[in-house]
Scaffold this active site. Structure first.
Site, mmCIF file in Angstrom:
data_model
loop_
_atom_site.group_PDB
_atom_site.id
_atom_site.type_symbol
_atom_site.label_atom_id
_atom_site.label_comp_id
_atom_site.label_asym_id
_atom_site.label_seq_id
_atom_site.Cartn_x
_atom_site.Cartn_y
_atom_site.Cartn_z
ATOM 1 N N GLY A 240 19.881 18.116 -27.894
ATOM 2 C CA GLY A 240 19.742 17.510 -26.567
ATOM 3 C C GLY A 240 21.058 17.558 -25.824
ATOM 4 O O GLY A 240 22.120 17.726 -26.434
ATOM 5 N N GLN B 45 27.280 15.023 -19.616
ATOM 6 C CA GLN B 45 28.052 15.772 -20.615
ATOM 7 C C GLN B 45 28.565 17.104 -20.080
ATOM 8 O O GLN B 45 29.420 17.734 -20.703
ATOM 9 C CB GLN B 45 27.212 16.022 -21.870
ATOM 10 C CG GLN B 45 26.955 14.757 -22.676
ATOM 11 C CD GLN B 45 26.151 15.080 -23.908
ATOM 12 O OE1 GLN B 45 24.933 15.183 -23.842
ATOM 13 N NE2 GLN B 45 26.805 15.276 -25.032
ATOM 14 N N CYS C 285 26.880 14.480 -31.680
ATOM 15 C CA CYS C 285 26.778 14.604 -30.230
ATOM 16 C C CYS C 285 27.669 15.770 -29.827
ATOM 17 O O CYS C 285 28.764 15.930 -30.376
ATOM 18 C CB CYS C 285 27.274 13.306 -29.596
ATOM 19 S SG CYS C 285 27.338 13.318 -27.804
ATOM 20 N N LEU C 286 27.215 16.591 -28.879
ATOM 21 C CA LEU C 286 28.030 17.746 -28.483
ATOM 22 C C LEU C 286 29.363 17.309 -27.863
ATOM 23 O O LEU C 286 30.305 18.096 -27.832
ATOM 24 C CB LEU C 286 27.257 18.652 -27.521
ATOM 25 C CG LEU C 286 26.054 19.395 -28.148
ATOM 26 C CD1 LEU C 286 25.347 20.240 -27.091
ATOM 27 C CD2 LEU C 286 26.457 20.263 -29.333
ATOM 28 N N HIS D 263 19.159 8.694 -27.628
ATOM 29 C CA HIS D 263 20.543 9.172 -27.568
ATOM 30 C C HIS D 263 20.871 9.726 -26.167
ATOM 31 O O HIS D 263 21.874 9.365 -25.560
ATOM 32 C CB HIS D 263 20.744 10.244 -28.652
ATOM 33 C CG HIS D 263 22.112 10.850 -28.675
ATOM 34 N ND1 HIS D 263 22.921 10.791 -29.785
ATOM 35 C CD2 HIS D 263 22.822 11.530 -27.736
ATOM 36 C CE1 HIS D 263 24.066 11.400 -29.504
ATOM 37 N NE2 HIS D 263 24.027 11.867 -28.276
ATOM 38 N N GLU D 264 19.992 10.602 -25.675
ATOM 39 C CA GLU D 264 20.255 11.241 -24.374
ATOM 40 C C GLU D 264 20.120 10.240 -23.237
ATOM 41 O O GLU D 264 20.909 10.265 -22.285
ATOM 42 C CB GLU D 264 19.330 12.439 -24.159
ATOM 43 C CG GLU D 264 19.435 13.535 -25.210
ATOM 44 C CD GLU D 264 20.857 13.997 -25.481
ATOM 45 O OE1 GLU D 264 21.705 13.942 -24.572
ATOM 46 O OE2 GLU D 264 21.127 14.390 -26.632
ATOM 47 N N HIS E 152 23.241 8.272 -22.572
ATOM 48 C CA HIS E 152 24.319 8.979 -21.854
ATOM 49 C C HIS E 152 24.275 8.682 -20.352
ATOM 50 O O HIS E 152 25.307 8.675 -19.688
ATOM 51 C CB HIS E 152 24.199 10.492 -22.041
ATOM 52 C CG HIS E 152 24.858 11.014 -23.287
ATOM 53 N ND1 HIS E 152 26.214 10.901 -23.511
ATOM 54 C CD2 HIS E 152 24.355 11.665 -24.371
ATOM 55 C CE1 HIS E 152 26.517 11.463 -24.676
ATOM 56 N NE2 HIS E 152 25.409 11.933 -25.224
#
Ligand code: ZN
Length: 196
Positions: free
Chosen positions: A46, A51, A93-94, A137-138, A141
Site C-alpha cells: 500500500g 508518502q 512501511c515504505l 495502516h494507509e 497516513h
C-alpha cells in the site's frame, strides 16, 4: 505516469493531516497513477499520497501475491465506518525502509470511499487479513499517524529503528488505545501459553 520519491520517516510532512479531495480531477487521477507506479516499483502492499509528498486523502492498496493478477484498489476520501476485534500485525512501511515491528490493529474494518472514477463504494475486510490491516495502516497516513504509533513493544521497535538508521520513536505520538490494548493483551497471553 511516474515513479516518485518516497518521503522517509523524520520528514515533518508525514505528520500532517491531508486535505479532502473535492473533485476526482485529472490531477488526482495522475496522483493515483503515480501512487500505483511507485508502490509496484517498491514492491509495497500500500501507499498513501502523503508518502509521495502530496497531502491529499488518497491511498492505494494491492494485496495480490505471486502469480495472481494485479488487483489495484484506490481509496479517495476514505472513512472507516466500523471497526472491531483485534489482531497483532507485523508491519513495515515504505517510509521506514527495512524496519518491521508488531503493532495493534483491529481485525475487522468497514471502509467507505470513492474509487478512481469518483464512484462511492463500501468495503468490508475481516479476520485480520492483510487487506484489513493495510486499510488501517494507509488510512492512518492521511491523519499523520504512523504504524509505530500503534507499537506493542516500544523497546523492540526502538532497536529496529536504530538498526535501520531511522529516527527514534516519537513517544508523544504513541496512541492510547485502551480497548484495543486490552484485546491485544489477551492475544499476547494466548500466544505465550501456546509457546509454553
Ligand atoms: Zn506506511
Amino acid at each position: 505516469m511516474s515513479i516518485r520519491k518516497v518521503v522517509k520517516y523524520g520528514e515533518p510532512s508525514l505528520r500532517e493531516t491531508s486535505k479532502e479531495v473535492h473533485k476526482v480531477s485529472q490531477k488526482i487521477k495522475n496522483l493515483v497513477a503515480d501512487l500505483l507506479d511507485t508502490m509496484y516499483a517498491q514492491n509495497g502492499v500500500g501507499l498513501a499520497a502523503p508518502q509521495i509528498g502530496e497531502n491529499y486523502r488518497v491511498f492505494v492498496i494491492d494485496v495480490s501475491t505471486g502469480d495472481e493478477p494485479l488487483n489495484p484498489m484506490v481509496f479517495i476520501n476514505p472513512k472507516i465506518i466500523k471497526k472491531s476485534g483485534a489482531v497483532i500485525s507485523h508491519e513495515g512501511c515504505l517510509s521506514f525502509p527495512e524496519a518491521f515491528t508488531d503493532v495493534k490493529r483491529y481485525a475487522n474494518v468497514m471502509v467507505k470511499a470513492l474509487d478512481r472514477h469518483g464512484r462511492s463504494f463500501v468495503l468490508e475486510a475481516k479476520d485480520g487479513t492483510l487487506l484489513a490491516r493495510a486499510i488501517q495502516h494507509e488510512f492512518d497516513h492521511l491523519d499523520g499517524i504512523l504504524f509505530i504509533d500503534h507499537v506493542i513493544n516500544r523497546f523492540e521497535a526502538e532497536e529496529v529503528l536504530k538498526k535501520c538508521n531511522l529516527p527514534s520513536i516519537e513517544l508523544d505520538k504513541i496512541l492510547d488505545e485502551p480497548k484495543l490494548s486490552e484485546e491485544i493483551d489477551i492475544l499476547l497471553k494466548e500466544k505465550t501459553e501456546k509457546n509454553d
